[in-house]
Design a protein around this motif. Structure first.
Motif, PDB file in Angstrom:
ATOM      1  N   ASP A 144       0.825  -1.226   0.000  1.00 24.30           N
ATOM      2  CA  ASP A 144       0.000   0.000   0.000  1.00 24.30           C
ATOM      3  C   ASP A 144       0.853   1.267   0.000  1.00 24.30           C
ATOM      4  OD1 ASP A 144      -2.294  -1.493   0.013  1.00 24.30           O
ATOM      5  OD2 ASP A 144      -2.611  -1.364   2.190  1.00 24.30           O
ATOM      6  N   TYR A 145       2.174   1.110   0.017  1.00 25.76           N
ATOM      7  CA  TYR A 145       3.063   2.261   0.152  1.00 25.76           C
ATOM      8  C   TYR A 145       3.954   2.390  -1.080  1.00 25.76           C
ATOM      9  CZ  TYR A 145       1.576   2.250   5.016  1.00 25.76           C
ATOM     10  OH  TYR A 145       0.813   2.289   6.156  1.00 25.76           O
ATOM     11  N   PRO A 146       4.442   3.608  -1.341  1.00 24.66           N
ATOM     12  CA  PRO A 146       5.336   3.810  -2.497  1.00 24.66           C
ATOM     13  C   PRO A 146       6.556   2.898  -2.415  1.00 24.66           C
ATOM     14  CG  PRO A 146       4.658   5.917  -1.568  1.00 24.66           C
ATOM     15  CD  PRO A 146       4.170   4.865  -0.623  1.00 24.66           C
ATOM     16  N   GLY A 147       6.897   2.304  -3.550  1.00 28.91           N
ATOM     17  CA  GLY A 147       8.047   1.394  -3.578  1.00 28.91           C
ATOM     18  C   GLY A 147       7.788   0.089  -2.868  1.00 28.91           C
ATOM     19  N   HIS A 148       6.538  -0.158  -2.484  1.00 28.87           N
ATOM     20  CA  HIS A 148       6.145  -1.395  -1.795  1.00 28.87           C
ATOM     21  C   HIS A 148       6.944  -1.595  -0.512  1.00 28.87           C
ATOM     22  CE1 HIS A 148       3.867  -2.613  -5.402  1.00 28.87           C
ATOM     23  NE2 HIS A 148       4.884  -2.082  -6.057  1.00 28.87           N
ATOM     24  N   PHE A 149       7.185  -0.488   0.180  1.00 30.12           N
ATOM     25  CA  PHE A 149       7.940  -0.561   1.427  1.00 30.12           C
ATOM     26  C   PHE A 149       7.502   0.533   2.375  1.00 30.12           C
ATOM     27  CE2 PHE A 149      11.388   1.012   4.119  1.00 30.12           C
ATOM     28  CZ  PHE A 149      11.737  -0.140   4.799  1.00 30.12           C
ATOM     29  N   THR A 150       7.398   0.188   3.660  1.00 25.85           N
ATOM     30  CA  THR A 150       7.273   1.172   4.717  1.00 25.85           C
ATOM     31  C   THR A 150       7.964   0.619   5.952  1.00 25.85           C
ATOM     32  OG1 THR A 150       5.757   2.544   6.022  1.00 25.85           O
ATOM     33  CG2 THR A 150       5.055   0.274   5.573  1.00 25.85           C
ATOM     34  N   GLU A 151       8.621   1.454   6.672  1.00 28.39           N
ATOM     35  CA  GLU A 151       9.395   0.985   7.811  1.00 28.39           C
ATOM     36  C   GLU A 151       8.481   0.576   8.958  1.00 28.39           C
ATOM     37  OE1 GLU A 151      13.128   2.545  10.590  1.00 28.39           O
ATOM     38  OE2 GLU A 151      12.775   3.408   8.591  1.00 28.39           O
TER      39      GLU A 151
END
Length: 424
Positions: free
Chosen positions: A378-385
């Motif tokens: 669901d986040y840009p670049g398919h990554f969230t910390e």
């Protein structure tokens, strides 16, 4: 023709048995069962020449029970059934089950191993298997679950020295030569913890000299071995030395040496699956993320060898050998998983953070399982910390990129996503 020295010196009792004190020493697990007069089926796993066959024979003699032996190399399903039928007929009421010893049980096919299951389960025979290969890979799970597994170790220096003294003082042939062991380093080094190999080398040295009394020195041992090189023995002897040289040549990026040791194994009649399995391990352990295609190619070579066998199987094995030897190397995944296992052993079963727990029931949802989980897609670049490690282990580093051309991209991606956490 007289028996080989190793056979003449084969122990007949536990008191004469050298090594494996963790299994047969006073109070050890196998010793207690033997002293009690009842043993369960088990598999002995260990390198060549450490006493697997001898131990089985001593147990059968001590328990005074019929002893049947089969070689997995020469026996088929019919041989197994014939032995089981004989064992069933020879057993009397309330007697200990006859012992069926199967040497090289890892070479038994699935159907051969299946034919043992019923007899082992019903106690018609007590199975003792011997193998130099990891039973987890080579023995079918139903049979493995019905057997205890005991690991035998290479003999220690003191064990080998004791064996040498016994040979030169008690053997009917050697004691006539009045042998003195002035130096033993070469004998011990070339034996590699293998009792049979040690005695074979000693016998070779004795036969190559006419001196009486005979003074055994290191240079005599080296000279005797050079003049009478020990043939490759896929069941023992140089088996582990050759495969070690093969893997180290691949790890050291020397395709010529790797092909040479491959040829030594081929000419020695080695099991092609044994070679292919080691290539798969090398691809994962030594090439790793530096060239992930290496594992695919090694696995494909394994499949090809199983389908086509010898002699054509040498070609995919050679292809995989050269590819692995010439590939860039990285052991970062190997080091990473070992570091992770060490961390688990030191810190125990740390709880899974609530946001990344599974929540299949309403109660679990009410307890907060899965609450706060951020779906990376669901986040840009398919990554969230977010936190994935247990609370007590946040900040622990286990994987360190090794900057080969391929792995450098993985490392740079981690730095881009996680920042300072992944900077070496």
């Amino acid at each position: 023709m007289s028996q080989p020295l190793a056979e003449r010196l084969r122990p007949r009792t536990l008191d004469d048995y050298i090594g494996q004190r963790h299994l047969v020493g006073e109070g050890a697990v196998l010793r207690r069962m033997i002293d009690a007069g009842r043993i369960s089926s088990f598999i002995l796993w260990g390198p060549p020449g450490v006493g697997k066959t001898t131990l089985a024979q001593i147990i059968a003699h001590r328990l005074e029970t019929p002893f049947y032996t089969l070689s997995a190399v020469t026996s088929g399903v019919k041989d197994v059934r014939d032995v089981i039928e004989k064992a069933q007929k020879s057993r009397f009421f309330n007697e200990a089950s006859p012992i069926l010893f199967i040497d090289e049980i890892h070479r038994f096919s699935k159907s051969q191993q299946d034919s043992l299951l019923g007899a082992v389960e019903r106690g018609i025979v007590t199975l003792i298997g011997a193998t130099t290969e990891n039973p987890s890979f080579e023995v079918i799970r139903p049979l493995l679950s019905r057997c205890q597994l005991y690991v035998l170790k290479s003999l220690e220096k003191d064990d080998l020295l004791q064996l040498l003294q016994r040979a030169i003082t008690t053997d009917i042939v050697l004691k006539e030569r009045r042998i003195e062991l002035k130096e033993t380093d070469a004998l011990l080094r070339y034996s590699g913890g293998d009792a049979r190999k040690l005695l074979n080398i000693l016998e070779l040295v004795v036969e190559s000299s006419t001196d009486t009394p005979l003074l055994v020195r290191d240079d005599m041992v080296v000279a005797a071995l050079q003049q009478n090189p020990l043939a490759y023995d896929k069941d023992g002897e140089m088996h582990y030395d050759i495969i070690s040289a093969f893997i180290k040549s691949i790890r050291g990026s020397d395709p010529d040496a790797a092909l040479y040791w491959l040829a030594r194994m081929i000419e020695g009649g080695e099991d092609p699956k044994f070679i292919a399995r080691r290539l798969v391990i090398s691809a994962a352990e030594d090439i790793g993320l530096a060239n992930p295609n290496a594992l695919l190619l090694a696995n494909a070579a394994f499949d090809a060898v199983q389908k086509i066998g010898w002699p054509e199987g040498r070609i995919p094995l050679a292809e995989a050998t050269v590819y692995l030897a010439t590939s860039a190397k990285s052991n970062s995944a190997y080091l990473g998983v070992d570091a992770a296992i060490d961390l688990v052993r030191r810190t125990g079963n740390q709880p899974v953070p609530l946001p990344i727990r599974n929540a299949p029931t309403q109660l679990m949802k009410e307890l907060g399982y899965h609450d706060g989980y951020k779906y990376p897609h669901d986040y840009p670049g398919h990554f969230t910390e977010q936190q994935y490690m247990p609370d007590a282990l946040t900040g622990e580093r286990l994987w360190y990129g090794q900057h080969s051309p391929s792995e450098q991209k993985l490392y740079e991606r981690m730095v881009a996503l996680w920042g300072d956490r992944f900077k070496n």
